[in-house]
Design a protein around this motif. Structure first.
Motif, PDB file in Angstrom:
ATOM      1  N   VAL A 252      60.540  20.414 -34.410  1.00 27.28           N
ATOM      2  CA  VAL A 252      59.182  20.086 -33.982  1.00 27.28           C
ATOM      3  C   VAL A 252      59.048  20.219 -32.464  1.00 27.28           C
ATOM      4  CG1 VAL A 252      57.492  18.216 -33.811  1.00 27.28           C
ATOM      5  CG2 VAL A 252      58.700  18.619 -35.957  1.00 27.28           C
ATOM      6  N   ALA A 253      60.102  19.843 -31.745  1.00 25.12           N
ATOM      7  CA  ALA A 253      60.060  19.882 -30.283  1.00 25.12           C
ATOM      8  C   ALA A 253      60.110  21.295 -29.726  1.00 25.12           C
ATOM      9  CB  ALA A 253      61.211  19.058 -29.698  1.00 25.12           C
ATOM     10  N   LEU A 254      60.316  22.313 -30.578  1.00 26.25           N
ATOM     11  CA  LEU A 254      60.239  23.689 -30.098  1.00 26.25           C
ATOM     12  C   LEU A 254      58.855  24.006 -29.538  1.00 26.25           C
ATOM     13  CD1 LEU A 254      62.219  25.719 -32.806  1.00 26.25           C
ATOM     14  CD2 LEU A 254      62.828  25.409 -30.399  1.00 26.25           C
ATOM     15  N   GLY A 255      57.865  23.228 -29.980  1.00 21.51           N
ATOM     16  CA  GLY A 255      56.542  23.377 -29.385  1.00 21.51           C
ATOM     17  C   GLY A 255      56.584  23.084 -27.896  1.00 21.51           C
ATOM     18  N   GLY A 256      57.434  22.144 -27.502  1.00 18.41           N
ATOM     19  CA  GLY A 256      57.626  21.851 -26.087  1.00 18.41           C
ATOM     20  C   GLY A 256      58.229  23.026 -25.350  1.00 18.41           C
ATOM     21  N   PHE A 257      59.165  23.755 -26.006  1.00 16.16           N
ATOM     22  CA  PHE A 257      59.753  24.950 -25.393  1.00 16.16           C
ATOM     23  C   PHE A 257      58.670  25.968 -25.068  1.00 16.16           C
ATOM     24  CE2 PHE A 257      61.245  29.286 -25.684  1.00 16.16           C
ATOM     25  CZ  PHE A 257      62.380  29.294 -24.891  1.00 16.16           C
ATOM     26  N   LEU A 258      57.789  26.217 -26.036  1.00 16.57           N
ATOM     27  CA  LEU A 258      56.712  27.185 -25.817  1.00 16.57           C
ATOM     28  C   LEU A 258      55.757  26.711 -24.731  1.00 16.57           C
ATOM     29  CD1 LEU A 258      56.013  28.061 -29.541  1.00 16.57           C
ATOM     30  CD2 LEU A 258      56.998  29.582 -27.830  1.00 16.57           C
ATOM     31  N   LEU A 259      55.493  25.407 -24.720  1.00 19.69           N
ATOM     32  CA  LEU A 259      54.634  24.827 -23.676  1.00 19.69           C
ATOM     33  C   LEU A 259      55.239  25.073 -22.296  1.00 19.69           C
ATOM     34  CD1 LEU A 259      53.201  21.210 -23.884  1.00 19.69           C
ATOM     35  CD2 LEU A 259      53.938  22.213 -21.742  1.00 19.69           C
ATOM     36  N   GLY A 260      56.530  24.761 -22.151  1.00 16.26           N
ATOM     37  CA  GLY A 260      57.198  24.942 -20.866  1.00 16.26           C
ATOM     38  C   GLY A 260      57.272  26.400 -20.459  1.00 16.26           C
ATOM     39  N   PHE A 261      57.614  27.270 -21.412  1.00 15.08           N
ATOM     40  CA  PHE A 261      57.705  28.701 -21.126  1.00 15.08           C
ATOM     41  C   PHE A 261      56.352  29.232 -20.678  1.00 15.08           C
ATOM     42  CE2 PHE A 261      57.872  33.196 -21.814  1.00 15.08           C
ATOM     43  CZ  PHE A 261      59.200  33.558 -21.603  1.00 15.08           C
ATOM     44  N   ASP A 262      55.308  28.893 -21.417  1.00 13.10           N
ATOM     45  CA  ASP A 262      53.963  29.371 -21.099  1.00 13.10           C
ATOM     46  C   ASP A 262      53.510  28.876 -19.728  1.00 13.10           C
ATOM     47  OD1 ASP A 262      51.610  30.694 -22.897  1.00 13.10           O
ATOM     48  OD2 ASP A 262      50.781  29.328 -21.413  1.00 13.10           O
ATOM     49  N   SER A 263      53.888  27.638 -19.393  1.00 14.08           N
ATOM     50  CA  SER A 263      53.479  27.053 -18.111  1.00 14.08           C
ATOM     51  C   SER A 263      54.147  27.740 -16.933  1.00 14.08           C
ATOM     52  CB  SER A 263      53.814  25.553 -18.090  1.00 14.08           C
ATOM     53  OG  SER A 263      53.118  24.864 -19.098  1.00 14.08           O
ATOM     54  N   ALA A 264      55.434  28.094 -17.078  1.00 12.06           N
ATOM     55  CA  ALA A 264      56.205  28.613 -15.943  1.00 12.06           C
ATOM     56  C   ALA A 264      56.186  30.125 -15.833  1.00 12.06           C
ATOM     57  CB  ALA A 264      57.648  28.113 -16.023  1.00 12.06           C
ATOM     58  N   VAL A 265      55.998  30.824 -16.964  1.00 16.48           N
ATOM     59  CA  VAL A 265      56.126  32.280 -16.932  1.00 16.48           C
ATOM     60  C   VAL A 265      55.063  32.909 -16.030  1.00 16.48           C
ATOM     61  CG1 VAL A 265      54.617  32.799 -18.917  1.00 16.48           C
ATOM     62  CG2 VAL A 265      56.597  34.264 -18.414  1.00 16.48           C
ATOM     63  N   ILE A 266      53.905  32.266 -15.898  1.00 16.00           N
ATOM     64  CA  ILE A 266      52.831  32.815 -15.073  1.00 16.00           C
ATOM     65  C   ILE A 266      53.231  32.883 -13.600  1.00 16.00           C
ATOM     66  CG2 ILE A 266      51.717  30.585 -14.631  1.00 16.00           C
ATOM     67  CD1 ILE A 266      49.930  33.929 -15.397  1.00 16.00           C
ATOM     68  N   SER A 267      54.200  32.033 -13.186  1.00 13.58           N
ATOM     69  CA  SER A 267      54.619  32.023 -11.780  1.00 13.58           C
ATOM     70  C   SER A 267      55.176  33.376 -11.345  1.00 13.58           C
ATOM     71  CB  SER A 267      55.667  30.925 -11.537  1.00 13.58           C
ATOM     72  OG  SER A 267      56.882  31.226 -12.207  1.00 13.58           O
ATOM     73  N   GLY A 268      55.871  34.054 -12.251  1.00 14.50           N
ATOM     74  CA  GLY A 268      56.429  35.358 -11.917  1.00 14.50           C
ATOM     75  C   GLY A 268      55.412  36.483 -11.989  1.00 14.50           C
ATOM     76  N   ALA A 269      54.342  36.241 -12.726  1.00  6.25           N
ATOM     77  CA  ALA A 269      53.335  37.286 -12.921  1.00  6.25           C
ATOM     78  C   ALA A 269      52.223  37.243 -11.885  1.00  6.25           C
ATOM     79  CB  ALA A 269      52.738  37.149 -14.328  1.00  6.25           C
ATOM     80  N   ILE A 270      52.240  36.240 -11.002  1.00  3.47           N
ATOM     81  CA  ILE A 270      51.125  36.025 -10.079  1.00  3.47           C
ATOM     82  C   ILE A 270      50.825  37.254  -9.229  1.00  3.47           C
ATOM     83  CG2 ILE A 270      50.476  34.797  -7.968  1.00  3.47           C
ATOM     84  CD1 ILE A 270      51.456  32.242  -9.284  1.00  3.47           C
ATOM     85  N   LYS A 271      51.839  37.838  -8.595  1.00  5.96           N
ATOM     86  CA  LYS A 271      51.582  38.999  -7.745  1.00  5.96           C
ATOM     87  C   LYS A 271      51.044  40.167  -8.550  1.00  5.96           C
ATOM     88  CE  LYS A 271      54.348  38.555  -3.584  1.00  5.96           C
ATOM     89  NZ  LYS A 271      55.379  39.188  -2.716  1.00  5.96           N
ATOM     90  N   GLY A 272      51.631  40.369  -9.733  1.00  6.96           N
ATOM     91  CA  GLY A 272      51.212  41.493 -10.560  1.00  6.96           C
ATOM     92  C   GLY A 272      49.783  41.376 -11.033  1.00  6.96           C
ATOM     93  N   ILE A 273      49.404  40.209 -11.543  1.00  2.15           N
ATOM     94  CA  ILE A 273      48.035  40.054 -12.054  1.00  2.15           C
ATOM     95  C   ILE A 273      47.025  40.006 -10.917  1.00  2.15           C
ATOM     96  CG2 ILE A 273      48.800  38.927 -14.181  1.00  2.15           C
ATOM     97  CD1 ILE A 273      47.932  36.242 -12.984  1.00  2.15           C
ATOM     98  N   THR A 274      47.433  39.464  -9.759  1.00 11.82           N
ATOM     99  CA  THR A 274      46.522  39.438  -8.607  1.00 11.82           C
ATOM    100  C   THR A 274      46.147  40.847  -8.183  1.00 11.82           C
ATOM    101  OG1 THR A 274      47.506  37.359  -7.820  1.00 11.82           O
ATOM    102  CG2 THR A 274      46.205  38.614  -6.252  1.00 11.82           C
ATOM    103  N   THR A 275      47.138  41.736  -8.161  1.00 13.56           N
ATOM    104  CA  THR A 275      46.895  43.124  -7.783  1.00 13.56           C
ATOM    105  C   THR A 275      46.147  43.879  -8.870  1.00 13.56           C
ATOM    106  OG1 THR A 275      48.918  43.147  -6.444  1.00 13.56           O
ATOM    107  CG2 THR A 275      47.996  45.285  -7.096  1.00 13.56           C
ATOM    108  N   TYR A 276      46.598  43.745 -10.108  1.00 18.80           N
ATOM    109  CA  TYR A 276      46.016  44.519 -11.214  1.00 18.80           C
ATOM    110  C   TYR A 276      44.554  44.160 -11.449  1.00 18.80           C
ATOM    111  CZ  TYR A 276      45.495  46.676 -15.820  1.00 18.80           C
ATOM    112  OH  TYR A 276      45.062  47.446 -16.876  1.00 18.80           O
ATOM    113  N   PHE A 277      44.243  42.857 -11.436  1.00 17.71           N
ATOM    114  CA  PHE A 277      42.869  42.413 -11.710  1.00 17.71           C
ATOM    115  C   PHE A 277      42.056  42.177 -10.432  1.00 17.71           C
ATOM    116  CE2 PHE A 277      45.271  40.831 -15.493  1.00 17.71           C
ATOM    117  CZ  PHE A 277      44.664  41.638 -16.448  1.00 17.71           C
ATOM    118  N   GLU A 278      42.647  42.479  -9.253  1.00 20.27           N
ATOM    119  CA  GLU A 278      41.973  42.355  -7.957  1.00 20.27           C
ATOM    120  C   GLU A 278      41.346  40.969  -7.781  1.00 20.27           C
ATOM    121  OE1 GLU A 278      39.225  45.612  -7.900  1.00 20.27           O
ATOM    122  OE2 GLU A 278      40.783  47.100  -7.503  1.00 20.27           O
TER     123      GLU A 278
END
Length: 513
Positions: free
Chosen positions: A22-48
């Motif tokens: 049941v707590a695997l939902g927490g894994f997905l929550l944490g992954f989803d929350s942190a993964v955006i940190s690495g994508a910030i530069k890419g999405i900022t440039t791509y979506f202007e």
């Protein structure tokens, strides 16, 4: 080892297993929350994106979580905890796939919000389910599995980002899309767990089925005692709780504790740290690769000290951990404040060559040899030499080329802050929330508190890019330090200890008759 001890051990293993699933939902929550940190530069440039667009792109997942918070409690009361979690897993998979394939800003936002709805459901219902199936002596540790999985998800996201950062021009798509794999695993695994025995009795009156599940958890004697306790609560249960019930005086103590802890968990800045970790370390003068590596260290620190919290929560108790954590968080944030306050900015020839915009480079060459003892003084002079768009680019991307700061001190402060959060407000809040509400109002109360928690989190993440750009890191961390100090005082004054008590005992302790 006696036969009885073997049975107890086997039952404990079963309870731990279903709690972990049941707590695997927490894994997905944490992954989803942190993964955006690495994508910030890419999405900022791509979506202007502007600062406001970036803040919303990062924080919109919390906007979706607020909707999930409002729906999850009532739906879990009506259809059961298990069915809601299955839907949550499907939402995570859809969100990950769609956000990775998005070609427009609006489409990207919608995909992220869908994942946010999943977060809103997972963060509330998983702890409730675990609290309802766990024996009192194990409840704190088992509920903390959800927080443990959240921090494991955060750590895995940082590792994933590090290995994918150079995976082509649009590596951000891979960063976001890989989440679909654990989401699918979670979806399939949930079909193997039983319904909550408390929900079966309270909502469906299926006593025999509930008793069979409880026997697997703790044996026949435990099952009989627990069924009697649930039925005793059912006998004194009034009609289904409504939103207006939360404002009754008899629930005042519970609501003060719940809303207060939910507020301070987010207002002290934890999601700003997790969502923007590489950005913060770049503000301290780090390169892209080193900032991603430091983010990994943050994730591992979070993981290690969450394990410490799980070990301590049923030994030391909830309130002592909150006091220790909020106190240390205050110290750590003050350390970060002082580090950025003592930073200086020097315009050397080697630093000027790092500026990747030629027009900005030309405008700044006349500052060669100058230094500034504060970001405010620097920005006041730079503003006059650049257009508004160039000035925004300088504050976002170029200022780190000129900073002279004790980067090690910043890293230590952030790690100390994350460690303190991980043993206190992180896991303890969700344990408390799952324990203090009586069954009558649990569904609606959990939704309201979760919505409020998400609203505060959304506000923090939405405004953080603006704070860094306009207030600078010094004042940003100072504000978080002030809130952490207030959190310490709040816990000391209002929070009660629930360690070792049954849910029914906690209810008797908190409700005013």
């Amino acid at each position: 080892m006696s036969q009885h001890e073997q049975v107890v051990k086997m039952n404990k293993s079963y309870t731990v297993l279903i709690s972990l699933i049941v707590a695997l939902g927490g894994f997905l929550l944490g992954f989803d929350s942190a993964v955006i940190s690495g994508a910030i530069k890419g999405i900022t440039t791509y979506f202007e994106m502007t600062d406001a667009m970036l803040g919303f792109a990062v924080g919109c997942v919390i906007f979706g979580a607020m909707a999930g918070n409002l729906m999850a409690g009532p739906l879990a009361d009506r259809f059961g905890r298990k069915k809601v979690l299955i839907v949550v897993a499907a939402l995570f998979a859809v969100s990950a796939t769609w956000s990775a394939l998005a070609t427009g800003y609006t489409e990207f936002i919608i995909a992220r919000i869908i994942g946010g709805v999943g977060i809103g459901g997972a963060i509330l219902i998983a702890p409730i389910y675990i609290a309802e199936i766990a024996p009192p002596r194990l409840r704190g540790s088992l509920v903390s599995f959800n927080q443990l999985n959240i921090v494991i998800g955060i750590s895995v996201a940082y590792f994933s980002n590090y290995f994918l950062v150079n995976y082509g021009d649009e590596s951000w798509r891979w960063m976001l899309g890989v989440e679909a794999i654990p989401a699918t695993i979670y979806f399939l695994s949930l079909f193997t767990v039983p319904q909550s025995p408390r929900w079966l009795i309270l909502k469906l009156n299926k006593v025999k089925l509930a008793r069979k599940i409880l026997q697997k958890i703790g044996g026949e004697e435990y099952a009989e005692v627990t069924v009697l306790e649930i039925q005793r609560g059912l006998e004194k249960k009034e009609k289904k709780g409504r939103l207006a019930d939360l404002f009754k005086s008899k629930y005042a103590t519970i609501m003060i504790i719940a809303l207060g802890v939910a507020f301070f968990q987010q207002i002290t800045g934890i999601n700003a740290i997790f969502y923007y970790a590489p950005t913060i370390f770049e503000q301290a003068g780090g390169s892209t690769d080193s900032s991603f590596l430091q983010a990994i260290v943050v994730g591992l620190t979070n993981l290690v000290f969450t394990l410490v919290a799980i070990w301590l929560i049923d030994k030391l108790g909830r309130k002592p951990l909150l006091l220790i954590g909020s106190g240390v968080m205050t110290i750590a944030l003050l350390m970060a404040t002082m580090a950025f306050n003592n930073a200086s900015y020097e315009f050397k020839e080697s630093s000027l060559r790092k500026v990747d915009d030629y027009q900005i480079y030309v405008a700044l060459t006349e500052l060669e040899g100058k230094s500034y003892d504060s970001q405010k003084a620097l920005f006041e002079e730079i503003r006059e030499k650049l257009t508004s768009q160039q000035f925004l680019d300088f504050k976002r991307n170029q200022v780190t080329n000129f900073i002279d700061i004790n980067a090690t001190w910043v890293l230590i402060a952030i790690l100390l802050y994350v460690a303190a959060f991980a043993i206190s407000l992180g896991p303890v809040m969700w344990t408390l929330i799952s324990e203090i509400f009586p069954n009558k109002i649990k569904g609606i109360a959990i939704s309201v508190v979760g919505f409020f928690n998400s609203l505060v989190s959304f506000s923090v993440t939405q405004i953080f890019p603006w704070e860094l750009t306009n207030l600078g890191p010094t004042w940003t961390f100072a504000i978080y330090a002030i809130f952490s100090a207030i959190a310490f005082l709040f816990v000391h004054r209002f929070v009660i200890e629930t360690k070792g008590k049954t849910l029914e005992e906690v209810e008797d302790l908190l409700i005013r008759t």
